[in-house]
Design a protein around this motif. Sequence first.
Motif, PDB file in Angstrom:
ATOM      1  N   ALA A 433       2.022 -15.802  -8.031  1.00 58.20           N
ATOM      2  CA  ALA A 433       2.342 -14.386  -8.226  1.00 58.20           C
ATOM      3  C   ALA A 433       1.089 -13.542  -8.419  1.00 58.20           C
ATOM      4  CB  ALA A 433       3.270 -14.224  -9.419  1.00 58.20           C
ATOM      5  N   GLY A 434      -0.036 -14.024  -7.970  1.00 61.47           N
ATOM      6  CA  GLY A 434      -1.298 -13.353  -8.220  1.00 61.47           C
ATOM      7  C   GLY A 434      -1.407 -11.939  -7.695  1.00 61.47           C
ATOM      8  N   GLY A 435      -0.706 -11.602  -6.610  1.00 60.14           N
ATOM      9  CA  GLY A 435      -0.888 -10.281  -6.035  1.00 60.14           C
ATOM     10  C   GLY A 435       0.366  -9.446  -5.879  1.00 60.14           C
ATOM     11  N   ILE A 436       1.538 -10.000  -6.177  1.00 57.38           N
ATOM     12  CA  ILE A 436       2.775  -9.273  -5.897  1.00 57.38           C
ATOM     13  C   ILE A 436       2.902  -8.017  -6.743  1.00 57.38           C
ATOM     14  CG2 ILE A 436       4.088 -10.689  -7.525  1.00 57.38           C
ATOM     15  CD1 ILE A 436       5.271  -9.081  -4.210  1.00 57.38           C
ATOM     16  N   LEU A 437       2.440  -8.050  -7.997  1.00 56.66           N
ATOM     17  CA  LEU A 437       2.514  -6.849  -8.826  1.00 56.66           C
ATOM     18  C   LEU A 437       1.633  -5.754  -8.259  1.00 56.66           C
ATOM     19  CD1 LEU A 437       3.474  -5.371 -11.359  1.00 56.66           C
ATOM     20  CD2 LEU A 437       1.541  -6.388 -12.596  1.00 56.66           C
ATOM     21  N   GLY A 438       0.459  -6.105  -7.735  1.00 58.88           N
ATOM     22  CA  GLY A 438      -0.415  -5.103  -7.142  1.00 58.88           C
ATOM     23  C   GLY A 438       0.247  -4.396  -5.975  1.00 58.88           C
ATOM     24  N   LEU A 439       0.989  -5.125  -5.161  1.00 59.19           N
ATOM     25  CA  LEU A 439       1.701  -4.528  -4.036  1.00 59.19           C
ATOM     26  C   LEU A 439       2.791  -3.594  -4.534  1.00 59.19           C
ATOM     27  CD1 LEU A 439       1.857  -4.579  -0.932  1.00 59.19           C
ATOM     28  CD2 LEU A 439       3.544  -6.418  -1.143  1.00 59.19           C
ATOM     29  N   LEU A 442       1.264  -0.412  -5.819  1.00 61.46           N
ATOM     30  CA  LEU A 442       0.877   0.466  -4.709  1.00 61.46           C
ATOM     31  C   LEU A 442       2.052   1.311  -4.244  1.00 61.46           C
ATOM     32  CD1 LEU A 442      -1.414  -1.645  -2.318  1.00 61.46           C
ATOM     33  CD2 LEU A 442      -2.043   0.405  -3.606  1.00 61.46           C
ATOM     34  N   GLY A 443       3.211   0.655  -4.111  1.00 61.94           N
ATOM     35  CA  GLY A 443       4.390   1.387  -3.660  1.00 61.94           C
ATOM     36  C   GLY A 443       4.880   2.413  -4.654  1.00 61.94           C
ATOM     37  N   GLN A 444       4.673   2.166  -5.948  1.00 58.32           N
ATOM     38  CA  GLN A 444       5.187   3.055  -6.979  1.00 58.32           C
ATOM     39  C   GLN A 444       4.233   4.195  -7.323  1.00 58.32           C
ATOM     40  OE1 GLN A 444       8.294   2.993  -8.936  1.00 58.32           O
ATOM     41  NE2 GLN A 444       8.706   2.023  -6.981  1.00 58.32           N
ATOM     42  N   PHE A 445       2.940   3.884  -7.420  1.00 56.73           N
ATOM     43  CA  PHE A 445       1.993   4.854  -7.964  1.00 56.73           C
ATOM     44  C   PHE A 445       0.941   5.320  -6.963  1.00 56.73           C
ATOM     45  CE2 PHE A 445       3.366   2.137 -11.561  1.00 56.73           C
ATOM     46  CZ  PHE A 445       4.072   3.110 -12.263  1.00 56.73           C
ATOM     47  N   ALA A 446       0.978   4.814  -5.747  1.00 55.64           N
ATOM     48  CA  ALA A 446       0.046   5.266  -4.706  1.00 55.64           C
ATOM     49  C   ALA A 446       0.844   5.430  -3.421  1.00 55.64           C
ATOM     50  CB  ALA A 446      -1.088   4.266  -4.527  1.00 55.64           C
ATOM     51  N   ARG A 447       1.747   6.382  -3.435  1.00 56.48           N
ATOM     52  CA  ARG A 447       2.716   6.523  -2.341  1.00 56.48           C
ATOM     53  C   ARG A 447       2.069   6.924  -1.021  1.00 56.48           C
ATOM     54  NH1 ARG A 447       7.903   6.351  -4.340  1.00 56.48           N
ATOM     55  NH2 ARG A 447       8.084   6.503  -6.609  1.00 56.48           N
ATOM     56  N   TRP A 448       0.818   7.373  -1.070  1.00 59.54           N
ATOM     57  CA  TRP A 448       0.135   7.722   0.170  1.00 59.54           C
ATOM     58  C   TRP A 448      -0.378   6.492   0.913  1.00 59.54           C
ATOM     59  CZ3 TRP A 448      -1.599   8.514  -4.748  1.00 59.54           C
ATOM     60  CH2 TRP A 448      -2.742   7.810  -5.133  1.00 59.54           C
ATOM     61  N   VAL A 449      -0.381   5.328   0.250  1.00 59.88           N
ATOM     62  CA  VAL A 449      -0.808   4.099   0.911  1.00 59.88           C
ATOM     63  C   VAL A 449       0.303   3.608   1.816  1.00 59.88           C
ATOM     64  CG1 VAL A 449      -1.502   1.699   0.563  1.00 59.88           C
ATOM     65  CG2 VAL A 449      -2.344   3.483  -0.980  1.00 59.88           C
ATOM     66  N   LYS A 450      -0.021   3.369   3.081  1.00 62.80           N
ATOM     67  CA  LYS A 450       0.987   3.024   4.085  1.00 62.80           C
ATOM     68  C   LYS A 450       0.962   1.524   4.402  1.00 62.80           C
ATOM     69  CE  LYS A 450       2.047   7.370   4.313  1.00 62.80           C
ATOM     70  NZ  LYS A 450       3.286   7.860   3.675  1.00 62.80           N
ATOM     71  N   ASN A 451       1.767   1.203   5.393  1.00 59.81           N
ATOM     72  CA  ASN A 451       2.036  -0.185   5.752  1.00 59.81           C
ATOM     73  C   ASN A 451       0.771  -0.986   6.062  1.00 59.81           C
ATOM     74  OD1 ASN A 451       3.135  -2.561   6.645  1.00 59.81           O
ATOM     75  ND2 ASN A 451       4.211  -1.698   8.385  1.00 59.81           N
ATOM     76  N   THR A 494      -3.925  -9.033  -8.904  1.00 54.83           N
ATOM     77  CA  THR A 494      -3.244  -7.735  -8.970  1.00 54.83           C
ATOM     78  C   THR A 494      -4.214  -6.589  -8.711  1.00 54.83           C
ATOM     79  OG1 THR A 494      -1.596  -8.590 -10.525  1.00 54.83           O
ATOM     80  CG2 THR A 494      -1.914  -6.206 -10.470  1.00 54.83           C
ATOM     81  N   LEU A 495      -5.351  -6.602  -9.390  1.00 52.60           N
ATOM     82  CA  LEU A 495      -6.338  -5.537  -9.199  1.00 52.60           C
ATOM     83  C   LEU A 495      -6.879  -5.523  -7.774  1.00 52.60           C
ATOM     84  CD1 LEU A 495      -8.331  -5.740 -12.553  1.00 52.60           C
ATOM     85  CD2 LEU A 495      -6.756  -3.940 -11.816  1.00 52.60           C
ATOM     86  N   THR A 496      -7.051  -6.704  -7.194  1.00 53.55           N
ATOM     87  CA  THR A 496      -7.567  -6.772  -5.822  1.00 53.55           C
ATOM     88  C   THR A 496      -6.621  -6.074  -4.856  1.00 53.55           C
ATOM     89  OG1 THR A 496      -8.743  -8.849  -6.237  1.00 53.55           O
ATOM     90  CG2 THR A 496      -8.200  -8.324  -3.935  1.00 53.55           C
ATOM     91  N   VAL A 497      -5.355  -6.399  -4.914  1.00 57.47           N
ATOM     92  CA  VAL A 497      -4.390  -5.789  -3.995  1.00 57.47           C
ATOM     93  C   VAL A 497      -4.343  -4.277  -4.202  1.00 57.47           C
ATOM     94  CG1 VAL A 497      -1.955  -5.655  -3.359  1.00 57.47           C
ATOM     95  CG2 VAL A 497      -3.003  -7.879  -3.812  1.00 57.47           C
ATOM     96  N   PHE A 498      -4.268  -3.855  -5.442  1.00 55.33           N
ATOM     97  CA  PHE A 498      -4.138  -2.419  -5.719  1.00 55.33           C
ATOM     98  C   PHE A 498      -5.387  -1.646  -5.277  1.00 55.33           C
ATOM     99  CE2 PHE A 498      -4.151   1.344  -8.519  1.00 55.33           C
ATOM    100  CZ  PHE A 498      -2.884   1.848  -8.229  1.00 55.33           C
TER     101      PHE A 498
END
Length: 520
Positions: A433-439, A442-451, A494-498
């Motif tokens: 689960a190392g990166g799923i929270l970061g993703l 991104l969807g919740q607090f950085a809505r300008w980040v796209k696919n 998490t920090l890496t993905v975000f």
Amino acid sequence: MKLPTLDLFVIAAYGVGVFLFGCWFARRSSNTSGFMTAGGGAPGWAIGLSIFGTYLSSNTFLLYPGKAYGGDWNAFAFTLAIPVAALLATVYFIPFYRAGRSISAYEHLEEKFGLWARTYGVACYLLVQLARVGAVMFGMSLVLSTLTGWPQHYVIIAAGVLVTVYTAIGGIEAVIWTDVVQAVVLLAGALVLFGLLLGGMPEGPGQTLQIAREANKTSLGSLDLDLVRSTFWVPLLYGLVENLRNFGIDQGYVQRYHAARSAQAAQRSLWLGVSLYVPTCALFFAIGTASFAYYQTHPQMLADVQQQVAERRSAAGGEAVDPASLSDSEVADSVLPHFIVHGLPAGATGLLIAAICAAAMSSIDTSLNSTATVVLIDIYQRMLRPGCGERESMAVLYGATAVVGALGVAIALLLMRAESVLDAYWALSGVFAGGILGLFLLGQFARWVKNAAAAIAAAVGVLVVLWCSAPQLIEVPAAWRYPLHVHMTMVVGTLTVFLVGLAVQPLITAANPTPGEPPA
């Protein structure tokens, strides 16, 4: 050893009682809505006790005291991060999920980034839950085997069958209401245990604190800003990320949010669970400290534990082990089971064993129910049979519960060789689960980040997590090893993905000024 008849009766009565109580909800869970969300009619206080019970796994009951006995209160810093995560969940996550129609925690990832994101989230969740079920089953079997002399693998198999059957029959209502009962039993058992440890000190309860201070057993760890050793900050940061993942994107919690009668009831239930868990977790660390002091003043009992551990290690490794050479950390997980057998009156031992079973079952049943829900909604209905009917859906829920229960048993059997179950579970959670929270963030607090940017960030996150985890899996040259503590893996992932998502999106936008989302 052979337990007294009264203790065996208490254990048997509790196991049969919980099984029948869980099966009582079969009628209410005969459809998918009842199985997954209790029809949205569960009282908030019951959900709160269920959250509390789920957190109090048998690993908490046994291994947190073991951590305090073998070291100090450093791991308690993990718990101190829970209220912060609960506050964020109350403000952002619960209103978000209650406003949506789907009970899937991962459908929202598809809506934001595409099917790949949902698939990634589902895969991570399934792997984490399998690791959790296996670790909890093992923790329970360790103490039951020590206490009763029953073969450990028999205990794992029997417990797996019992919990799997009543969870499949009773659905989430069985999970919630059995968790309520089990939370009460567990807390009562812990209080009895702590009182007996303090009462057994030769010079009175105050001697416990004196011995603990002299041995530096109550420290939360160094305050140095060092993330290589397990300083205070390592479990605190890990606890913040892990609990944000639990409250924000864990299917078991999302289902509870939907099972409550309103968003406000869901928020109150979360705070009830948290407000009960934090002081109770402190109680378990205090039990570990008290058991250390108790055994320092009862050297013959300590020698018995050392002898038992040495015999087990000799049998496993084929070489003789000197009992006197064993450190506190090497005997830590065996001290509490030893006290339960030799330091409690008849009947109380059965109560404590029932409490340990309660802790394990309240964690396992949640994982089984939520994992079955993910298999139905996110895999079967989304990818295989979108138009499947109610009867077919229920068959999938029953089948998935059985399969996950069987896999959890298999993992528990494999973990019989692990040196520290708590460390093994934390390490596995970091990998899966190392990166799923970061993703999700991104969807919740950085809505300008796209696919496209999210996909690149997730790929980089997976590579970073694999690099962080490599020393635990294979031989890695010292110059290439991940330098931080293993519990920082999830934080780093998490920090890496975000951060990669935030950095890559402007580059993609600059390279592709055409309106609309760039292709992933």
